[in-house]
Scaffold this active site. Structure first.
Site: not given
Length: 310
Positions: A70-71, A280
């Protein structure tokens, strides 16, 4: 023929993986110009993605878990360039749960995962864009709230390292006696729901938290998000847990869940609500989650079950 140019962005927690080191060497021997960068702290992924694009790489490989994927995807998606001009995206699953990789059928071992990237054409990948009180976020796999979010956030890092996905189950069992429902208003095209819930999933992908399949029918290339709401169960808790034991977790979820599929959804709560975006946690009183079609291109297995075109 010009050698393929790749940049592998590796989660620093996995920097000592000998199998990955060997696999990188074999890909280089096979003619792939493969550079490696390691993330140690906040901002590293952004810097490495920017560098890779400046260097003109063909493919960026995220090596880590769902959070690493995702980052890297977020840093690509934030750019103004269209998907076809950005590097394609690959994944080597090295995390604890690897929910996206597991659902997509990406090989668990580094060498087969890298060979898959080399041998498969990149296909369009939708992403979720989340507007919250603190700004805009992106999510490649699944946004979850409620019980599942608390389990994911509270699971001890040492326990995850020892037990993998089982750690989430142990933490979840420990919390079963103290599940507190959350209140929210949820709306989208031709959809409205209001009430208390214990779990909520907004899926591009299907599962999170070590195998919690909150959105079991989600597709990552259909231009739509899948919404699952598990309402507060009241007196049904015992019978639902009985179904869970007898028929499996999907049967239990199907008995109580509210489901919908739509291009966007809004969540509003009187108190700050936490959504877990691929690991997150983000808190806000209001979320707007939109599926952005074909925002990136990703290398996936032939017949990948997450593809509507499979």
């Amino acid at each position: 023929m010009t050698a393929p140019r790749w940049r592998l962005i590796l989660n620093g927690k996995c920097a000592g993986d000998d199998d990955l080191r060997e696999a990188v060497g074999k890909l280089r021997e096979a003619g792939v110009a493969l550079g490696v960068r390691v993330t140690w702290e906040s901002g590293d992924a952004e810097r490495h993605v920017d560098e890779a694009i400046r260097d003109g790489v063909d493919t960026i490989v995220a090596a880590g878990g769902d959070g690493t994927l995702s980052e890297v995807a977020t840093e690509l998606a934030r750019r103004d360039e269209p998907a076809e001009t950005l590097p394609s995206l690959g994944l080597v699953p090295l995390g604890t749960a690897n929910d996206f990789a597991s659902a997509a059928g990406i090989p668990e071992e580094p060498l087969p995962a890298l060979q898959l990237i080399r041998d498969s054409a990149a296909v369009p990948l939708d992403l979720l864009r989340i507007d919250a009180d603190d700004g805009t976020h992106w999510c490649a796999n699944l946004a979850s709230g409620g019980f599942g979010t608390e389990v994911t956030v509270e699971t001890d890092e040492g326990l995850k390292k020892m037990l993998g996905g089982l750690a989430y189950l142990i933490t979840g069992i420990a919390k079963l006696g103290r599940i507190e429902p959350l209140a929210a208003r949820v709306s989208g095209p031709d959809f409205a729901w209001e009430g208390d819930f214990i779990a909520l999933g907004i899926g591009n992908g299907r599962q999170a938290g070590g195998g919690q399949a909150l959105c079991p029918d989600a597709r990552i290339d259909d231009g739509l998000l899948d919404l699952t709401i598990v309402p507060e169960l009241s007196g049904e808790v015992a019978s639902t847990i009985g179904t869970l034991v007898k028929d499996g977790k999907h049967a239990a979820l199907d008995r109580v869940a509210v489901r919908a599929r739509m291009p966007w959804v809004e969540l509003v709560s009187d108190e700050p609500l936490a959504l877990n975006l691929d690991g997150e946690p983000v808190r806000s009183r209001r979320f707007r989650v939109e599926c952005v079609p074909a925002r990136l291109r990703m290398h996936l297995p032939a017949g990948c079950p997450l593809l509507a075109t499979a």
